[in-house]
Design a protein around this motif. Sequence first.
Motif, PDB file in Angstrom:
ATOM      1  N   LYS A 290     -30.779  11.773 -45.365  1.00 22.65           N
ATOM      2  CA  LYS A 290     -30.846  10.607 -44.512  1.00 22.65           C
ATOM      3  C   LYS A 290     -29.797  10.766 -43.320  1.00 22.65           C
ATOM      4  CE  LYS A 290     -33.164   7.735 -48.055  1.00 22.65           C
ATOM      5  NZ  LYS A 290     -32.928   6.365 -48.663  1.00 22.65           N
ATOM      6  N   ASP A 291     -30.018   9.915 -42.518  1.00 18.37           N
ATOM      7  CA  ASP A 291     -29.146   9.570 -41.450  1.00 18.37           C
ATOM      8  C   ASP A 291     -28.567  11.027 -40.563  1.00 18.37           C
ATOM      9  OD1 ASP A 291     -29.228   6.925 -41.587  1.00 18.37           O
ATOM     10  OD2 ASP A 291     -27.793   6.750 -43.181  1.00 18.37           O
ATOM     11  N   THR A 292     -29.435  11.941 -40.719  1.00 18.61           N
ATOM     12  CA  THR A 292     -28.920  13.061 -39.950  1.00 18.61           C
ATOM     13  C   THR A 292     -30.053  13.838 -39.200  1.00 18.61           C
ATOM     14  OG1 THR A 292     -29.757  14.549 -41.961  1.00 18.61           O
ATOM     15  CG2 THR A 292     -27.142  13.854 -42.084  1.00 18.61           C
ATOM     16  N   VAL A 293     -29.704  14.691 -38.415  1.00 10.37           N
ATOM     17  CA  VAL A 293     -30.682  15.264 -37.622  1.00 10.37           C
ATOM     18  C   VAL A 293     -30.917  16.877 -38.217  1.00 10.37           C
ATOM     19  CG1 VAL A 293     -31.455  16.325 -35.296  1.00 10.37           C
ATOM     20  CG2 VAL A 293     -29.785  14.355 -35.282  1.00 10.37           C
ATOM     21  N   GLU A 294     -32.125  16.777 -38.734  1.00  7.41           N
ATOM     22  CA  GLU A 294     -32.217  18.023 -39.629  1.00  7.41           C
ATOM     23  C   GLU A 294     -32.931  18.972 -38.612  1.00  7.41           C
ATOM     24  OE1 GLU A 294     -34.032  18.442 -43.810  1.00  7.41           O
ATOM     25  OE2 GLU A 294     -35.706  18.869 -42.571  1.00  7.41           O
ATOM     26  N   VAL A 295     -32.444  20.310 -38.888  1.00  9.18           N
ATOM     27  CA  VAL A 295     -32.894  21.287 -38.198  1.00  9.18           C
ATOM     28  C   VAL A 295     -33.265  22.435 -38.794  1.00  9.18           C
ATOM     29  CG1 VAL A 295     -32.572  22.790 -35.845  1.00  9.18           C
ATOM     30  CG2 VAL A 295     -31.621  20.552 -35.943  1.00  9.18           C
ATOM     31  N   ILE A 296     -34.444  22.953 -39.001  1.00  9.19           N
ATOM     32  CA  ILE A 296     -34.764  24.627 -39.648  1.00  9.19           C
ATOM     33  C   ILE A 296     -35.327  25.432 -38.752  1.00  9.19           C
ATOM     34  CG2 ILE A 296     -36.199  25.267 -41.609  1.00  9.19           C
ATOM     35  CD1 ILE A 296     -36.397  22.218 -42.587  1.00  9.19           C
ATOM     36  N   GLU A 297     -34.686  26.530 -38.806  1.00  7.78           N
ATOM     37  CA  GLU A 297     -35.170  27.831 -38.323  1.00  7.78           C
ATOM     38  C   GLU A 297     -35.756  28.652 -39.210  1.00  7.78           C
ATOM     39  OE1 GLU A 297     -34.085  32.115 -35.733  1.00  7.78           O
ATOM     40  OE2 GLU A 297     -32.749  31.211 -37.486  1.00  7.78           O
ATOM     41  N   PHE A 298     -37.334  28.799 -38.994  1.00  7.32           N
ATOM     42  CA  PHE A 298     -38.165  29.730 -39.655  1.00  7.32           C
ATOM     43  C   PHE A 298     -38.015  30.867 -39.109  1.00  7.32           C
ATOM     44  CE2 PHE A 298     -39.719  25.616 -41.008  1.00  7.32           C
ATOM     45  CZ  PHE A 298     -39.969  25.721 -42.088  1.00  7.32           C
ATOM     46  N   PHE A 299     -37.402  32.074 -39.919  1.00  8.19           N
ATOM     47  CA  PHE A 299     -37.168  33.410 -39.168  1.00  8.19           C
ATOM     48  C   PHE A 299     -37.528  34.461 -40.108  1.00  8.19           C
ATOM     49  CE2 PHE A 299     -33.669  33.315 -42.143  1.00  8.19           C
ATOM     50  CZ  PHE A 299     -33.166  34.731 -42.264  1.00  8.19           C
ATOM     51  N   TRP A 300     -37.457  35.707 -39.580  1.00 10.04           N
ATOM     52  CA  TRP A 300     -37.609  36.928 -40.383  1.00 10.04           C
ATOM     53  C   TRP A 300     -36.704  37.999 -39.963  1.00 10.04           C
ATOM     54  CZ3 TRP A 300     -41.491  41.144 -38.728  1.00 10.04           C
ATOM     55  CH2 TRP A 300     -41.156  42.149 -39.725  1.00 10.04           C
ATOM     56  N   TYR A 301     -36.060  38.554 -40.850  1.00  8.65           N
ATOM     57  CA  TYR A 301     -35.211  39.438 -40.404  1.00  8.65           C
ATOM     58  C   TYR A 301     -35.632  40.595 -39.551  1.00  8.65           C
ATOM     59  CZ  TYR A 301     -31.376  38.202 -43.980  1.00  8.65           C
ATOM     60  OH  TYR A 301     -30.156  37.542 -44.665  1.00  8.65           O
TER      61      TYR A 301
ATOM     62  N   LYS B  12     -41.761  30.627 -49.063  1.00 12.33           N
ATOM     63  CA  LYS B  12     -42.925  30.904 -48.547  1.00 12.33           C
ATOM     64  C   LYS B  12     -43.863  29.640 -48.688  1.00 12.33           C
ATOM     65  CE  LYS B  12     -46.749  34.289 -49.106  1.00 12.33           C
ATOM     66  NZ  LYS B  12     -47.178  35.607 -49.709  1.00 12.33           N
ATOM     67  N   GLN B  13     -43.807  29.001 -49.702  1.00 15.52           N
ATOM     68  CA  GLN B  13     -44.629  27.764 -49.838  1.00 15.52           C
ATOM     69  C   GLN B  13     -43.887  26.764 -48.571  1.00 15.52           C
ATOM     70  OE1 GLN B  13     -43.864  26.623 -53.737  1.00 15.52           O
ATOM     71  NE2 GLN B  13     -45.452  27.898 -54.715  1.00 15.52           N
ATOM     72  N   ILE B  14     -43.016  26.593 -48.451  1.00 16.02           N
ATOM     73  CA  ILE B  14     -42.261  25.787 -47.312  1.00 16.02           C
ATOM     74  C   ILE B  14     -42.846  26.013 -46.075  1.00 16.02           C
ATOM     75  CG2 ILE B  14     -40.286  24.939 -46.240  1.00 16.02           C
ATOM     76  CD1 ILE B  14     -38.729  25.357 -48.811  1.00 16.02           C
ATOM     77  N   ALA B  15     -43.033  27.494 -45.721  1.00 15.53           N
ATOM     78  CA  ALA B  15     -43.559  27.849 -44.364  1.00 15.53           C
ATOM     79  C   ALA B  15     -44.971  27.554 -44.175  1.00 15.53           C
ATOM     80  CB  ALA B  15     -43.043  29.387 -44.380  1.00 15.53           C
ATOM     81  N   GLU B  16     -45.767  27.520 -45.350  1.00 15.87           N
ATOM     82  CA  GLU B  16     -47.159  27.435 -45.353  1.00 15.87           C
ATOM     83  C   GLU B  16     -47.355  25.655 -45.288  1.00 15.87           C
ATOM     84  OE1 GLU B  16     -48.482  28.992 -49.106  1.00 15.87           O
ATOM     85  OE2 GLU B  16     -48.371  31.002 -48.408  1.00 15.87           O
ATOM     86  N   ALA B  17     -46.365  25.079 -45.890  1.00 15.31           N
ATOM     87  CA  ALA B  17     -46.562  23.559 -45.558  1.00 15.31           C
ATOM     88  C   ALA B  17     -46.195  23.146 -44.261  1.00 15.31           C
ATOM     89  CB  ALA B  17     -45.445  22.842 -46.640  1.00 15.31           C
TER      90      ALA B  17
END
Length: 215
Positions: A46-57, A164-169
């Motif tokens: 909470k009370d944050t800016v969440e940033v996720i990079e989905f990547f592949w090597y 993998k499940q997160i990326a699908e979600a």
Amino acid sequence: MISLSKRAITFLALLSLIGIVSAQAPKIEEGFDCRVMPMPQPVATKDTVEVIEFFWYGCPHCYDFEPELSAWVKRQPKDVVFRRVPVAFRDDFMPHSQLFYALEAMGKGDALNEKVMYAMHKENKRLLNEKEIADWIASQGIDRNSFLATYRSFAVVSKARAAKQIAEAYRIDGAPTIVMQGKYLTSPSIAGTKAKSITVMDYLEDKIRKNKYKQ
């Protein structure tokens, strides 16, 4: 002949400067430069800016975007929480996800993630099986057996599967993809350029903060 006072000239000059700056500032259009996910995902803190990079090597676009993204991350304040999630679009890419989480578990992620990508994109190393990965890891001065024990561990394998499940979600269909606050999605391909995507990320960060971190 009409003469202008110094004050009027200064005022007109300021208006002209504002017009130039406005013309140069890229316009951000939601739906084009970024997308709003139809089903937002919950944020981790909470009370944050969440940033996720989905990547592949193995993604050349991820490798190309890495310098700009890393520079962006380094200049962020404490309320911005950044993390990477590896994406395995095919089952034979899962070793890369395991490699990512194994390095993370060993505290070597920050030191070696970019080196992994360099090895793949500049030295033509595929690193698609356990032996290739272990050989490369050993060449970096890390104990091979310790790495393999971590790489094969239940915790690391579970995290790779969960990623993998997160990326699908999140319905991720390309890399790199940036998701902010579990809701806004952008990337260099969506925004048009790497520079524009960074501008979009700044815009979204400000928007999330102004909305008091609500989704």
